[in-house]
Design an enzyme around this catalytic site. Structure first.
Site, PDB file in Angstrom:
ATOM      1  CG  ASP A 183      43.423  40.978  45.656  1.00 47.90           C
ATOM      2  OD1 ASP A 183      43.127  41.591  44.616  1.00 47.90           O
ATOM      3  OD2 ASP A 183      44.578  40.594  45.921  1.00 47.90           O
ATOM      4  CG  HIS A 196      41.719  33.994  39.618  1.00 41.11           C
ATOM      5  ND1 HIS A 196      41.555  35.330  39.905  1.00 41.11           N
ATOM      6  CD2 HIS A 196      42.947  33.869  39.060  1.00 41.11           C
ATOM      7  CE1 HIS A 196      42.638  35.981  39.522  1.00 41.11           C
ATOM      8  NE2 HIS A 196      43.491  35.123  39.023  1.00 41.11           N
ATOM      9  CG  ASP A 200      42.802  44.539  38.198  1.00 42.40           C
ATOM     10  OD1 ASP A 200      43.683  44.920  38.979  1.00 42.40           O
ATOM     11  OD2 ASP A 200      41.896  43.760  38.519  1.00 42.40           O
TER      12      ASP A 200
END
Length: 1506
Positions: A513, A516, A614
Site C-alpha cells: 500500500d 510510491h 480508489d
C-alpha cells in the site's frame, strides 16, 4: 556486457541467466558479482558473490565466455561488474517472478491465469461468515482474493489506517470467541487447497493510525517537532489554520464576509483575505529562516576589534554563508563568521573602517532576510491556493463530499499534525514547541503529493510540502520515520518486521500500500523478511509515479511481480483496447524466438483491473450497461485481471475504504433478486464474469499468448487471443456503453466483422438487460447492487443458435485463407460475444504437418504437430541427412552469392519493390534481415508484407536450388515440399512459419558446414565460426571456370559437365577478393588477394584440397617469374604486380606446414600455360611444383625486366607509358628484392591516379618502388624455408644458376638468406641514434624507433613513411627483427595507426587523408584497411611472448579488446563479413567492399595463433 540502469526492467521466470562480455570488456579481467544466493545459502541483499567464468571453447577468444545464474528463487536481485581497479563499472537488476501454486495437487498457477477480487476485510463480518461471503469469488470464477488489512483498525475506520499492526481485528471474532492469526491461516489454506484460491493481503509501511497505542509510547517513530524541527514552521501554520477553523465555526469572521458555510466565490475570496490579513501576519513564518541582525553584527564587530585586519582576505569572492538553525527557532539562523571576516574586510584597523565593514555586513544581512521573507511569501501564496482548492473540492465540487459548514469535526482543511492536548489559544499552543515532552507528540500526518518525486521523502529536511500545504493529507494516519537503518529507530523496525512476518506466514502475496511513498530501503528490508517466510512471495503494488522509468525503479528494487493497472483510466473504448495490447502478449503471428536470446528491457507485469477502490464507480461515470463489455475487454488481456467486490453485483456507488461499514452479501444460489444480503448467478453481471474468468484462465493456461486488438468502430472493440502452437483463437467482440443507452443515441448498425478461419463455437454471448426486480435502494446492512439489471448469457453454442449474429457467410481471401463474415443483429450496447476460432480444417492439418517436420530442428514444435499422412518422399529424409551430401562449395550457393554472382548464373538476388534487394541469393540474406525483424516481432516489415501478399519469395528460395540439380537440388526439393504446405495456410501465419523453416534449414547448414571444416573451427568459438563462414562466402564455383586447368594426373580434382557442350570440365573452387565488387567475371580472382586470404580462409579452416588446387592453378600461370595480379582465367592475366608471387610462395610454405604431409604438394604436377615468357597460353608440360618455385626464385635472382603485353590504354587507360615497364630484381649486396618505378605500383598499395583535373592521372599514389618492407620479409621467409627444405631432402635445389656479365654463376639459397638477415635492420631500422652510420638520409627521418616502409625508393622520403607493412615482415620473418626494437616499433604503430577495425595506411603526421571519395587518390594514404590489423596483432602476440608472461598477458587483453569490435561488426553486418576498409576512426566507407576475403582471413589467423 550491457549496463542496465535501475529504470530498465528485466523480468525472468525461472531461467538460466547468462552474462556475456560486451566489446569494451573483452580482453579484460572482468568480475561479475551478484547478491543472488549460492545453492544452499540464504539471500542477503548486501552480500555479493563472484560468479565463475566459463569458456566453452577453452581458448583465449572471449566471444563465448559467460557466467550464469540458475534463477529459481523469486525476488529482485542485483548484479554488478568491474574490471581492473574499478570495483564497479556498471550493473543492474533482474526480477524473478514467483511460482504460485494452488489446489490439493499443488498445481502451478501461471501469473497470466490470475483473476483476482478485492475485498474490504472489515465488510466480511465474523470469521465464521467469511466462507459464505468469499464463496461469491469462487462461484464467480476468481482464483485469487485480495484482502485489505486484517489488523485492528484506527478510529477513522479506514481499511488502511491500522491501530495495531500485530493484532487481528477483534471484529472478526463473534461473542465468546477470540480468533487468532492461526485461524486466519487455516482459512487461507482451506481456500487454497479446496477452492483453488490464492490469498494475498496488504502491508502498510508508510503510516499508522493516529490512535495507535504504540505511537504514543514511541513518538520517535513519527516525524515530530523534536526529531524533525524543520517541520516547526509548518506546524505553526497548521495550528494557525486550526484556530481559523475554530473562529469560522464560531462565526468570528462574519464581519469579514466569511460564514461557516462556504457557498460561493465571494466566500473563497474572504478565506484568502483572512489568511493574508490575519493569519500569515500573525505567525510571521519568515522569522524561522532569518538572522537576528543586531547580535550578528555585534559579534562581527567584536571579532574585528580583537583581530588584526588581514589585507590578504578574499575580498568577497567566497561570499557570506548563513547557517540554518538546526532547531528552527525564530531568528535562529547564524552567520558563518569566517566567511563574514573574509568577505567584509575593513581597509584598516581604525574605528571608522570597522564601522564601515559592519554597515556593509548589516546591509547584506538585511538583503538576505528580505530574500527569506520573499521566499516565505511565495510559500504562503502556494499554501493559500492549496487551502482554497481543498475547500472547493470538499465543499463546493459536485464530485466532492460536500461537507457543509466548517466545524471542529469538519475543519476548513484537514490538519497536518496531531495535537493530543486540550484546546488553548494559539499563543499557548506555540509555547509548547519549546517543551520537548509535548512537542514530541506533534506528529506529522501522512498523505500524498500530486506530481511529487516519489523517490523523495516529503517529510524530510529540504522539502517544503508541509509549509506549502501541498500534501493531500490523511488525517487519520501518522507518517512513520524509519531513518536510514534499523538502529535509527529500533522499535519501529522491530515492530514492522514482526508485522511482516505474520503477514508472510499466512498469505501467498502482499500488496504494497502507498508503495510510491514508502521509503525504498524500508520496503526492501521488509520484503526480504517476508521472502524468508514465503520464498515465492507474490508482490503487487499500485504506483502513481507518472513515469514508466520510475515505476521500474520500484519494481527492480523491490521485486514487484505485478503493477496494478485500471481500465477506468481509459476515457473511451479505443484507449481501453490500447491498454489490453500494452499490458501483455505478443502480436498474432509472432515469430518463434530462440531459446538463448538477449534479455531485453520489458514493462512490469500488469494486474489489469476493472476498477479499484480508489476511484469512482464506473456506473456513475459511464453506465450500468458498460460493466460487462469493459470487464470482457479487461479479461481478454494477456496478464492478470480482476476487479473489486461490488463491481460484478453492480453496486452503483464507490465503496469507500473509510466510511463503508456494511457487510458483503453472502452466496445463495436460490436467493431472490430482492434480497440485498444474498447474491447468485442472476445478480448483476456475476454470470457473465464467471464465464469471462473461466475463459481468461483457460486462455492463459493453454498458451493463448498472442494478442490482436481491433477497434471496429467508436464503441466496438474486438480482442483476439491466439495460441501459436495450435493456432486456435478466441475473438471477443465487445460493444461498450460509456454512455447510458437510454439517454444516448448509439448507431443501430454495427459494422460486419471478418474473422479468419472456421468458427467452432460461440464461447459466450451475453448482454446486460433490464429485469423487473424493483429499483435500487441502498441497504443499511449490506453492500447491495442494482436489482434491475442482470445478464442474459449463453455459453458454448453453435453459431446458428446465436441471438447476436444475424448472418455468417464463408468467404475466401485467396487460395489459402478462409474468412467468415459476421453480420450482427443484436450486438447492443452492453453486449459481448466471444468466438472460438480454428483454422479451416485443411489449413489446420497443414500447420500441424509443418510443425511435425519442424520437430527435427526443435522439440518446441511438438505441441500442435500432426503426422503427415501423405508425406512426400523428399520429406521422409531428415534435412541434415540431405545436406550432409553438400560440399562446402555447395554451401556457398545455398547460403551466399551476391547479386553479380547470381547474375552470372542468369538470375539475381530477390528484390522487394519499394524496399530493396537482398544482399545474397542464399539463405544468409533472409537470416540477416530476419535477425532484425524477429526479436521485435516487426510483422509490418516489408519482408513480412511481401510474404503475406504472395508466394514470390517462397518460390525464389526453393526454385533457385532446385534448378541447380544434384545435392543442392535435393535441398531445394525439401524446401519446396515444406513450402507446398506453407502456401496453403493463412497468409498471416506465413512469415512466422517461413522463418521457422528457414531457421531450421540455416542452422542445419551451419552445423554441417562447420563439421566439414578443421577441428579448430569445429571446436571454435562463435566468433571463429562466424569468420570461418567467410570461407564459404568467398569460395565458390561459378558458371565458368575461374581457374586455369589442373593436371589430369592430379587426384580428387572436381569435374562437371558443361551445360552448353555437355563435355566434362574442371570446376575448382576459386576465391573471390571481395563482395560485392570483386565477386564475378575477370574481377573475381586476384593473385595477391587470393594468397593473402588463402591461409586463413582455406588452410586454417581445413579446406586443404581446394587450397592445393588454387596453388597449383596459379603455379601454371607463372610467367617472367611472376604470377598474375588479375588472373583473368590465366588467359587475360596481367603480370603487373611484384608481390603476388611472394604471397603465393608464402602460402605454399604455409600449406606444407599446416597440412598433414603437406610437402607432397611440392611434387604435384603443374600445367604450365606459359613455359616461356613469350609463349601463347597452352599446356605442353607438367613439371613438379618444386621446379616452378625454383624457376620463380631463379628469375628474380637473374632479374626480371619486361614490358607488359598489349601495353597501352586497352589494358589500362590511366597508366603512363613508363608504367607498363615491369622490373623485379635482387640486390646482389643486400639480397633484397626490389623493382618498380615511380610510374607503376607493384605492391598492394596500388592506387593509380586517374584525374586530369587533379593532375595525378598516370601517377601512382604509392609507387613503393625499391625494396618494399613486406616483400623483403616474404622473400626472406621463402628463402629460409627453401634452405630448410633442402636440408631435409624435400627440395632438390640448393642454388640458382644465373648469367651475369656474360658468365654463368651459382647463387646459393643459403647465401641469399644470410645477406637478407645481416642487412635488414641496417637498412630498414630508423635508429634513435641521430648519428647512426647506417642512416643515409638523416634529414628525412620523421620518426625514430620504427621500420621504414621501403628501401631505395626513387623518392627517398617515401622510405621513411610510417605505414603498417613492416608488421607483415615481422610475422613471416620474425628472425629479421631485434625483439626490443620490434616491440617499440609496434607501440608506435599502435599509437599512430591503429583504428577501431583497421590500420591507417599512412602516418597521420604525413600527407594523410582518412576519408575516401569515389576514385579517391588517397586510397592507401590514410583510410583504415582491415587486413593489416591481423598482421599487426600477430606480430604483437609473437614478440610479446618473447618479452615474458606479463607482457604477453597484457597483449592478449589488447588483442581481445580490438577483436571484439570485429566480432560486433560481423554479428551486425547483413553481409556477415568484414569490410575492405573504413574511413578514419572506423567510420563507414560507402565505396568499400562490404565483405573482403583478406579482412576476414587475417582476423581468423589471429584467433588461430591465440
Amino acid at each position: 556486457m550491457k549496463v542496465c540502469s535501475e529504470n530498465h526492467l528485466s523480468r525472468v521466470r525461472c531461467f538460466e541467466l547468462q552474462f556475456r562480455l560486451g566489446p569494451t570488456l573483452q580482453g579484460k579481467h572482468v568480475r561479475v558479482q551478484t547478491n543472488y544466493p549460492a545453492p544452499g545459502e540464504h539471500f542477503d541483499r548486501h552480500t555479493f558473490r563472484a560468479l565463475d567464468w566459463h569458456n566453452p571453447t577453452g581458448r583465449e577468444d572471449d566471444s563465448d565466455k559467460f557466467c550464469s545464474l540458475d534463477l529459481q528463487i523469486a525476488g529482485s536481485y542485483q548484479y554488478n561488474f568491474g574490471h581492473g581497479h574499478e570495483e564497479k563499472s556498471g550493473g543492474g537488476y533482474v526480477v524473478v517472478d514467483p511460482v504460485l501454486r494452488a489446489g490439493a495437487d499443488n498445481h502451478h498457477v501461471h501469473l497470466d491465469c490470475i483473476t483476482i477480487q478485492t475485498y474490504l476485510s472489515k465488510c466480511l463480518g465474523h470469521l465464521d461468515d467469511w466462507p459464505d461471503r468469499l464463496r461469491v469469488a469462487k462461484e464467480s470464477g476468481y482464483n485469487m482474493i485480495h484482502f485489505t488489512p486484517l489488523q485492528t483498525l484506527g478510529k477513522s475506520r479506514s481499511c488502511y489506517s491500522l491501530a495495531d499492526q500485530l493484532s487481528l481485528n477483534p471484529e472478526f471474532s463473534p461473542p465468546g470467541k477470540n480468533y487468532t492469526w492461526t485461524d486466519v491461516g487455516e482459512l487461507v489454506q482451506k481456500l487454497k487447497k479446496e477452492w483453488n484460491m490464492i490469498c494475498i493481503t496488504d502491508v502498510v509501511y508508510n503510516h499508522t493510525a493516529t490512535n495507535s497505542p504504540w505511537i504514543k509510547e514511541h513518538p520517535e517513530c513519527g516525524y515530530n517537532l523534536v526529531n524533525s524541527p524543520h517541520l516547526r514552521p509548518a506546524w505553526v501554520l497548521d495550528r494557525a489554520i486550526w484556530h481559523m477553523t475554530c473562529n469560522m465555526a464560531d462565526a468570528k469572521y462574519a464581519a469579514n464576509g466569511l460564514p461557516a458555510q462556504v457557498q460561493n466565490e465571494g466566500h473563497l475570496n474572504a478565506i484568502r483575505d483572512v489568511l493574508w490579513g490575519q493569519v500569515f501576519p500573525k505567525i510571521k513564518l519568515w522569522e524561522f529562516f532569518q538572522v537576528r541582525i543586531e547580535s550578528a553584527v555585534e559579534e562581527f564587530r567584536d571579532l574585528l576589534a580583537d583581530e588584526k585586519p588581514d589585507q590578504k582576505k578574499t575580498g568577497g569572492k567566497q561570499g557570506l554563508k548563513i547557517i540554518q538553525d538546526p532547531k528552527f527557532r525564530r531568528f535562529g539562523n547564524e552567520v558563518d563568521m569566517d566567511s563574514a571576516l573574509e568577505t567584509f574586510v575593513p581597509h584598516s584597523h581604525s574605528t571608522q573602517a570597522i564601522l564601515e565593514a559592519c554597515n556593509r555586513l548589516w546591509g547584506r544581512l538585511e538583503e538576505i532576510n528580505k530574500e527569506q521573507y520573499q521566499q516565505m511569501i511565495q510559500h504562503q501564496e502556494k499554501a493559500s491556493n492549496c487551502i482554497v482548492g481543498n475547500v472547493v473540492y470538499e465543499r463546493l465540487a459536485d464530485h466532492g463530499p460536500k461537507l457543509g459548514p466548517v466545524t471542529r469535526k469538519d475543519p476548513i482543511v484537514p490538519r497536518y499534525f496531531t495535537f493530543p492536548f486540550e484546546e488553548t489559544s494559539l499563543e499557548d499552543d506555540l509555547k509548547m514547541t519549546d517543551q520537548p515532552d509535548k512537542a514530541c507528540h506533534f506528529l506529522a500526518h501522512n498523505g500524498w503529493v500530486m506530481g511529487d518525486d516519489p523517490l523523495r521523502n516529503f517529510a524530510e529536511p529540504g522539502s517544503n510540502v508541509y509549509i506549502r500545504r501541498e500534501l493531500i493529507c490523511w488525517g487519520d494516519s501518522v507518517k512513520l520515520r524509519y531513518g536510514d537503518k534499523p538502529d535509527d529507530c529500533p522499535y519501529l523496525w522491530t515492530h514492522m518486521q514482526k508485522y511482516t512476518e505474520i503477514t508472510a506466514k499466512h498469505f501467498a502475496g502482499v500488496r504494497l500500500d502507498n508503495c510510491h511513498s514508502t521509503p525504498l530501503h524500508v520496503a526492501e528490508y521488509m520484503l526480504d523478511v517476508a521472502r524468508v517466510a514465503m520464498p515465492s512471495l507474490y508482490v503487487v503494488a499500485e504506483l502513481f509515479t507518472g513515469s514508466e522509468d520510475l515505476d521500474n525503479v520500484f519494481v527492480n528494487k523491490l521485486g514487484i511481480t505485478s503493477l496494478i493497472r485500471e481500465a477506468m483510466s481509459a476515457g473511451d473504448s479505443h484507449e481501453e483496447g490500447r491498454l489490453v495490447y500494452r499490458y501483455g502478449g505478443e502480436p498474432v503471428g509472432a515469430f518463434v524466438q530462440p531459446s538463448l536470446r538477449p534479455l531485453v528491457p520489458s514493462i512490469a507485469h500488469a494486474m489489469f483491473l476493472d476498477v479499484t477502490h480508489d476511484n469512482e464507480c464506473p456506473i456513475q461515470l459511464r453506465s450500468a450497461y458498460d460493466s460487462l463489455p469493459s470487464s470482457a475487454i479487461v479479461s481478454m488481456a494477456c496478464c492478470c485481471s480482476g476487479s473489486t467486490r461490488g463491481y460484478d453485483e453492480m453496486v452503483p456507488h464507490q465503496i469507500s475504504v473509510v466510511k463503508e461499514e456494511r457487510f458483503y452479501p453472502k452466496w445463495n444460489p436460490d436467493a431472490k433478486a430482492s434480497s440485498p444480503g444474498e447474491v447468485n448467478l442472476k445478480t448483476g453481471i456475476i454470470a457473465g464474469k464467471l464465464a469471462l474468468n473461466k475463459m481468461h484462465q483457460d486462455l492463459a493456461s493453454k498458451g493463448f499468448n498472442q494478442v490482436y486488438v481491433d477497434q471496429v468502430d467508436e464503441d466496438v472493440v474486438a480482442v483476439t487471443r491466439h495460441c501459436p502452437s495450435t493456432h486456435q483463437s478466441v475473438v471477443a467482440v465487445c460493444r461498450t456503453a460509456f454512455h447510458n443507452p437510454k439517454h444516448h443515441q448509439y448507431r443501430k448498425e454495427v459494422p460486419p466483422m471478418f474473422i479468419p478461419g472456421k468458427i467452432d463455437e460461440v464461447v459466450l454471448e451475453a448482454r446486460v438487460i433490464d429485469r423487473q426486480a424493483g429499483t435500487y435502494k441502498k441497504c443499511e446492512k449490506y453492500i447491495n447492487g442494482m436489482p434491475e439489471y442482470t445478464v442474459e448469457i449463453k455459453e458454448h453454442i453453435q453459431l446458428k443458435d446465436s441471438g447476436v449474429v444475424k448472418h455468417a457467410g464463408v468467404t475466401s481471401k485467396g487460395s489459402s485463407e478462409f474468412v467468415q463474415e459476421i453480420v450482427f443483429e443484436r450486438l447492443t450496447p452492453g453486449s459481448v460475444i466471444a468466438f472460438r476460432v480454428s483454422l479451416d480444417p485443411r489449413a489446420q492439418e497443414l500447420v500441424g504437418v509443418i510443425r511435425h517436420h519442424l520437430i527435427q530442428f526443435s522439440p518446441k514444435y511438438k505441441l500442435g504437430s500432426l503426422p503427415d499422412q501423405h508425406t512426400p518422399t523428399i520429406l521422409e529424409t531428415p534435412l541434415a541427412q540431405i545436406m550432409s551430401k553438400l560440399t562446402l562449395a555447395d554451401m556457398n550457393m545455398l547460403l551466399f552469392r551476391c547479386d553479380s554472382e547470381e547474375q552470372e548464373e542468369g538470375g539475381g538476388c530477390y528484390n522487394i519493390p519499394s524496399w530493396t534487394s537482398f544482399k545474397y541469393g542464399g539463405l544468409q540474406a533472409l537470416m540477416s534481415v530476419m535477425a532484425d525483424i524477429r526479436p521485435k516481432n516487426d510483422l509490418g516489415h516489408p519482408v513480412c508484407d511481401n510474404l503475406r501478399q504472395g508466394d514470390w519469395m517462397i518460390d525464389y528460395v526453393s526454385n533457385r536450388l532446385v534448378s541447380r540439380g544434384g545435392a543442392l537440388g535435393e535441398v531445394g526439393k525439401w524446401l519446396e515440399g515444406m513450402f507446398h504446405y506453407l502456401k496453403h495456410i493463412p497468409r498471416y501465419l506465413i512469415p512466422c512459419y517461413f522463418d521457422a523453416i528457414l531457421v531450421g534449414a540455416y542452422t542445419t547448414a551451419l552445423d554441417i558446414t562447420f563439421n566439414k571444416m578443421s577441428c579448430f573451427v569445429q571446436n571454435g568459438s562463435t566468433f571463429v565460426k562466424l569468420l570461418a563462414l567467410g570461407s564459404v562466402q568467398m569460395c565458390g564455383v561459378g558458371s565458368f571456370p575461374a581457374l586455369p586447368p589442373l593436371s589430369l594426373a592430379l587426384p580428387d580434382v572436381p569435374y562437371r559437365l558443361d551445360k552448353d557442350t555437355g563435355k566434362k570440365e574442371q570446376c575448382c573452387v576459386s576465391l573471390a577478393a571481395g563482395l560485392p565488387h570483386f565477386s564475378s567475371g575477370i574481377f573475381r580472382c586476384w593473385g595477391r588477394d587470393t594468397f593473402i586470404a588463402l591461409r586463413g580462409l582455406m588452410l586454417v579452416t581445413g579446406r586443404h584440397l581446394e587450397a592445393r588446387n588454387i596453388i597449383l592453378a596459379f603455379a601454371g600461370t607463372l610467367r617472367h617469374g611472376l604470377i598474375p595480379n588479375l588472373l583473368g582465367e590465366g588467359i587475360s592475366a596481367r603480370y603487373n604486380c611484384r608481390d603476388a608471387v611472394w604471397w603465393w610462395l608464402q602460402c605454399i610454405q604455409d600449406y606444407c606446414t599446416l597440412v598433414p604431409e603437406g610437402t607432397a604438394v611440392l611434387h604435384c604436377p603443374v600445367v604450365r600455360m606459359y613455359p616461356h615468357d613469350d609463349s601463347e597460353p597452352h599446356a605442353p608440360g607438367t613439371p613438379p611444383l618444386c621446379d616452378v618455385i625454383h624457376e620463380a626464385m631463379t628469375r628474380h635472382m637473374q632479374g626480371i625486366d619486361f614490358r607488359e603485353r598489349n601495353a597501352g590504354p586497352n589494358i589500362d587507360m590511366h597508366m603512363k607509358d613508363e608504367g607498363f615497364n615491369v622490373v623485379a630484381k635482387v640486390n646482389r649486396y643486400t639480397g633484397f628484392v626490389y623493382g618498380g618505378n615511380r610510374f607503376n605500383c607493384g605492391t598492394w598499395m596500388d592506387k593509380m591516379g586517374e584525374s586530369d583535373k587533379a593532375r595525378n592521372k598516370g601517377m601512382p599514389a604509392t609507387p613503393r618502388d625499391g625494396s618494399a618492407v613486406e616483400m623483403v620479409g616474404l622473400c626472406k621467409s621463402a628463402v629460409r624455408w627453401l634452405v630448410e627444405l633442402h636440408k631435409k631432402g624435400l627440395f632438390p635445389h640448393s642454388s640458382m644458376k644465373i648469367h651475369r656479365d656474360g658468365k654463368e654463376l651459382k647463387v646459393s639459397y643459403e647465401d641469399w638468406n644470410h645477406k637478407i638477415q645481416v642487412n635488414f635492420e641496417k637498412n630498414f631500422y630508423v635508429s634513435h641514434d641521430e648519428k647512426d652510420p647506417d642512416e643515409k638520409h638523416p634529414d628525412l627521418v620523421h620518426k625514430r624507433g620504427i621500420y621504414k616502409d621501403s628501401h631505395g625508393a626513387s623518392s627517398p622520403w617515401c622510405d621513411y613513411q610510417l605505414r603498417p607493412n613492416f608488421c607483415i615482415a615481422m610475422v613471416v620473418a620474425p628472425e629479421l627483427f631485434t625483439v626490443e626494437r620490434a616491440w617499440k616499433a609496434l607501440e608506435v604503430a599502435e599509437k599512430k595507426l591503429l583504428g577501431p577495425l583497421g590500420m591507417k595506411t599512412l602516418d597521420p603526421d604525413f600527407s594523410y587523408s582518412g576519408h575516401i571519395v569515389r576514385k579517391s587518390f588517397n586510397y592507401h594514404q590514410g583510410p583504415e584497411w582491415l587486413w593489416p590489423i591481423g598482421y599487426f596483432l600477430r606480430a604483437k602476440l609473437y614478440f610479446a611472448k618473447k618479452l615474458g608472461k606479463e607482457t604477453y598477458d597484457q597483449t592478449v587483453y589488447l588483442v581481445k579488446s580490438i577483436l571484439s569490435q570485429h566480432y560486433v561488426h560481423l554479428e551486425r553486418s547483413s553481409w556477415k563479413g568484414l569490410p575492405e576498409l573504413t574511413n578514419e576512426n572506423g567510420q563507414n566507407c560507402p565505396f568499400s567492399c562490404e565483405s573482403q576475403a583478406w579482412s576476414i582471413s587475417t582476423v581468423l589467423e589471429v584467433l588461430h595463433d591465440m
